[in-house]
Design a protein around this motif. Structure first.
Motif, PDB file in Angstrom:
ATOM      1  N   ILE A   9       0.841  -1.196   0.000  1.00 30.38           N
ATOM      2  CA  ILE A   9       0.000   0.000   0.000  1.00 30.38           C
ATOM      3  C   ILE A   9       0.879   1.251   0.000  1.00 30.38           C
ATOM      4  N   THR A  10       0.523   2.196  -0.834  1.00 32.35           N
ATOM      5  CA  THR A  10       1.139   3.515  -0.831  1.00 32.35           C
ATOM      6  C   THR A  10       0.241   4.432  -0.008  1.00 32.35           C
ATOM      7  N   TYR A  11       0.840   5.100   0.977  1.00 28.80           N
ATOM      8  CA  TYR A  11       0.093   5.968   1.881  1.00 28.80           C
ATOM      9  C   TYR A  11       0.390   7.441   1.605  1.00 28.80           C
ATOM     10  N   GLY A  12      -0.651   8.247   1.718  1.00 32.45           N
ATOM     11  CA  GLY A  12      -0.537   9.689   1.637  1.00 32.45           C
ATOM     12  C   GLY A  12      -1.536  10.297   2.601  1.00 32.45           C
ATOM     13  N   SER A  13      -1.406  11.584   2.853  1.00 29.11           N
ATOM     14  CA  SER A  13      -2.322  12.251   3.766  1.00 29.11           C
ATOM     15  C   SER A  13      -2.582  13.670   3.267  1.00 29.11           C
ATOM     16  N   TYR A  14      -3.856  14.002   3.138  1.00 25.39           N
ATOM     17  CA  TYR A  14      -4.277  15.308   2.643  1.00 25.39           C
ATOM     18  C   TYR A  14      -3.542  16.449   3.351  1.00 25.39           C
ATOM     19  N   ARG A  15      -3.104  17.404   2.557  1.00 25.06           N
ATOM     20  CA  ARG A  15      -2.457  18.613   3.056  1.00 25.06           C
ATOM     21  C   ARG A  15      -1.243  18.306   3.937  1.00 25.06           C
ATOM     22  N   THR A  16      -0.581  17.201   3.655  1.00 28.14           N
ATOM     23  CA  THR A  16       0.643  16.865   4.373  1.00 28.14           C
ATOM     24  C   THR A  16       1.763  16.880   3.345  1.00 28.14           C
ATOM     25  N   GLU A  17       2.623  17.877   3.474  1.00 26.08           N
ATOM     26  CA  GLU A  17       3.626  18.162   2.450  1.00 26.08           C
ATOM     27  C   GLU A  17       4.954  18.556   3.102  1.00 26.08           C
ATOM     28  N   ASP A  40       8.607   6.119   5.558  1.00 24.65           N
ATOM     29  CA  ASP A  40       8.123   4.904   6.227  1.00 24.65           C
ATOM     30  C   ASP A  40       6.606   4.852   6.378  1.00 24.65           C
ATOM     31  N   LEU A  41       6.006   5.958   6.798  1.00 25.34           N
ATOM     32  CA  LEU A  41       4.569   5.953   7.064  1.00 25.34           C
ATOM     33  C   LEU A  41       3.763   6.630   5.961  1.00 25.34           C
ATOM     34  N   LEU A  42       4.342   7.587   5.295  1.00 21.60           N
ATOM     35  CA  LEU A  42       3.728   8.216   4.122  1.00 21.60           C
ATOM     36  C   LEU A  42       4.734   8.136   2.984  1.00 21.60           C
ATOM     37  N   GLN A  43       4.278   7.702   1.839  1.00 24.68           N
ATOM     38  CA  GLN A  43       5.181   7.580   0.699  1.00 24.68           C
ATOM     39  C   GLN A  43       5.018   8.712  -0.312  1.00 24.68           C
ATOM     40  N   VAL A  44       3.960   9.500  -0.158  1.00 22.38           N
ATOM     41  CA  VAL A  44       3.746  10.632  -1.067  1.00 22.38           C
ATOM     42  C   VAL A  44       3.336  11.871  -0.281  1.00 22.38           C
ATOM     43  N   GLY A  45       3.843  13.004  -0.716  1.00 19.62           N
ATOM     44  CA  GLY A  45       3.380  14.274  -0.193  1.00 19.62           C
ATOM     45  C   GLY A  45       2.104  14.649  -0.922  1.00 19.62           C
ATOM     46  N   MET A  46       1.196  15.297  -0.209  1.00 15.14           N
ATOM     47  CA  MET A  46      -0.101  15.619  -0.811  1.00 15.14           C
ATOM     48  C   MET A  46      -0.491  17.067  -0.522  1.00 15.14           C
ATOM     49  N   PRO A  47       0.174  18.035  -1.180  1.00 13.97           N
ATOM     50  CA  PRO A  47      -0.214  19.418  -0.965  1.00 13.97           C
ATOM     51  C   PRO A  47      -1.654  19.659  -1.407  1.00 13.97           C
ATOM     52  N   SER A  48      -2.340  20.484  -0.669  1.00 15.38           N
ATOM     53  CA  SER A  48      -3.708  20.880  -1.010  1.00 15.38           C
ATOM     54  C   SER A  48      -3.634  22.108  -1.896  1.00 15.38           C
TER      55      SER A  48
END
Length: 172
Positions: free
Chosen positions: A102-110, A128-136
């Motif tokens: 699983i690839t994890y990301g989190s809204y507005r976490t950059e 380790d816990l988030l694999q992608v940055g997700m700028p809003s």
């Protein structure tokens, strides 16, 4: 809080409702077998920014943890939340005999924001816990704002691990 229970989610709360939410996320991962999980964890914003320094639970954990400042405390709480979510999903998948990458990301976490939602340090969570940055990027059609954000975030990463949340129109 000194004047009674707060109305915002406490960043250090780890009780029954916290556990139930994490177990629900884990169960849904078993059912859905996702390749991607993108969290939208906005519930903590007001509790982290407005209430944490007045919250008896947070003050106790702050003192016990010997944190240097409140940002370090909030960052630690955000790390715990992501570790707990990931652990719940991993355990549920393993118990079900599923091997799911699983690839994890989190809204507005950059990367460019020190504490996203006042709690989540992308650079402590990545990779380790988030694999992608997700700028809003709800920028009302401003393409230059998109380009600027992506290039600033990309400059802090070794790879182009960015999946932005975009809106081509106005907010929402």
């Amino acid at each position: 809080l000194p004047d009674g229970p707060g109305t915002h989610v406490c960043p250090s709360y780890r009780g029954q409702y916290y556990q139930a939410e994490h177990q629900a996320m884990a169960q849904h991962a078993v059912w859905a077998r996702p390749y991607y999980i993108f969290y939208d964890i906005e519930a903590y914003w007001s509790g982290a920014i407005q209430d944490a320094q007045r919250c008896s639970r947070c003050v106790t954990r702050y003192k016990e943890g010997n944190y240097k400042d409140w940002d370090a405390f909030r960052e630690a709480m955000g790390l715990e939340i992501h570790q707990s979510l990931r652990s719940a999903v991993d355990q549920a998948l393993a118990q079900s005999g599923l091997k799911q990458s699983i690839t994890y990301g989190s809204y507005r976490t950059e990367p460019i924001t020190r504490l996203n939602d006042g709690l989540f340090s992308f650079l402590k969570l990545y990779p380790d816990l988030l694999q992608v940055g997700m700028p809003s990027l709800y920028v009302a059609g401003n393409a230059q704002a998109v380009a600027t954000s992506i290039s600033r975030n990309r400059a802090l990463l070794d790879r182009n691990d960015i999946i932005p949340w975009l809106s081509t129109g106005t907010y929402g």
